[in-house]
Design a protein around this motif. Structure first.
Motif, PDB file in Angstrom:
ATOM      1  N   HIS A  32      93.782  25.957  29.357  1.00 59.05           N
ATOM      2  CA  HIS A  32      94.710  26.178  30.469  1.00 59.05           C
ATOM      3  C   HIS A  32      94.034  26.974  31.589  1.00 59.05           C
ATOM      4  N   HIS A  35      91.684  24.761  33.461  1.00 59.22           N
ATOM      5  CA  HIS A  35      92.428  23.781  34.263  1.00 59.22           C
ATOM      6  C   HIS A  35      92.902  24.434  35.569  1.00 59.22           C
ATOM      7  N   HIS A  39      91.724  23.158  39.072  1.00 55.65           N
ATOM      8  CA  HIS A  39      92.686  22.336  39.824  1.00 55.65           C
ATOM      9  C   HIS A  39      93.844  23.115  40.445  1.00 55.65           C
ATOM     10  N   ILE A  54      99.418  19.819  31.665  1.00 50.86           N
ATOM     11  CA  ILE A  54      98.149  19.356  31.116  1.00 50.86           C
ATOM     12  C   ILE A  54      98.403  18.170  30.189  1.00 50.86           C
ATOM     13  N   VAL A  60     100.815  24.519  32.766  1.00 49.62           N
ATOM     14  CA  VAL A  60      99.596  25.350  32.693  1.00 49.62           C
ATOM     15  C   VAL A  60      99.900  26.814  32.373  1.00 49.62           C
TER      16      VAL A  60
END
Ligand code: SF4
Length: 156
Positions: A32, A35, A39, A54, A60
């Motif tokens: 997480h 990510h 992003h 996700i 997230v």
């Protein structure tokens, strides 16, 4: 829970989330965290932002404690590191506010809430009462008082 998009966000909630993320980051799994680092934590366009999910599943901001999925933003609030709890759409769920208007809300029935319905019936607590805090947060104290008065009128 699987779902295409994450939780709906109000534009003005993004700075609060950014601030809480500085504490929440440490609670999240490496997947997480990376990510979010790569992003970001939200997607969409102004007026239509959502959190990022996700693989079409967990938001997230989810972290796991003893196998239970929890919200890291809420944990930051509970730890008194933020005065902002979490997105109002999450706080209100399973009530959804449509088109951002105070006069039009709906209950979204999902199987994950079945145990809550059983508990509410057993204890005589309606969803409106259970969601008192987020409803007051979203619509104000007068709105909440009125809806309780109307509910009591219906029940007489
Ligand atoms: S409650 Fe927290 S973890 Fe769940 S969707 Fe909302 S922001 Fe994400």
């Amino acid at each position: 829970m699987e779902g295409g998009r994450g939780a709906p966000l109000k534009d003005e909630e993004l700075p609060y989330m950014e601030k809480s993320l500085s504490y929440a980051h440490a609670l999240l799994s490496p997947v997480h965290r990376s990510h979010i680092d790569r992003h970001g934590f939200f997607e969409g366009t102004p007026g239509d932002y959502t959190t990022v999910c996700i693989d079409n599943k967990a938001c997230v901001f989810v972290y796991y404690e003893n196998g239970i999925a929890k919200c890291s933003l809420e944990r930051v609030y509970n730890d008194k590191k933020s005065e902002w709890k979490k997105p109002i759409s999450c706080h209100l769920f399973p009530i959804r506010v449509l088109n951002g208007k105070a006069g039009y809300i709906r209950y979204e029935k999902i199987p994950e809430c079945d145990a809550g319905i059983v508990k509410g019936i057993k204890e005589g607590t309606s969803l409106i009462e259970f969601l008192e805090e987020p409803l007051r947060r979203r619509f104000g104290d007068d709105w909440y008082k009125n809806i309780i008065l109307q509910l009591n009128g219906v029940q007489k």
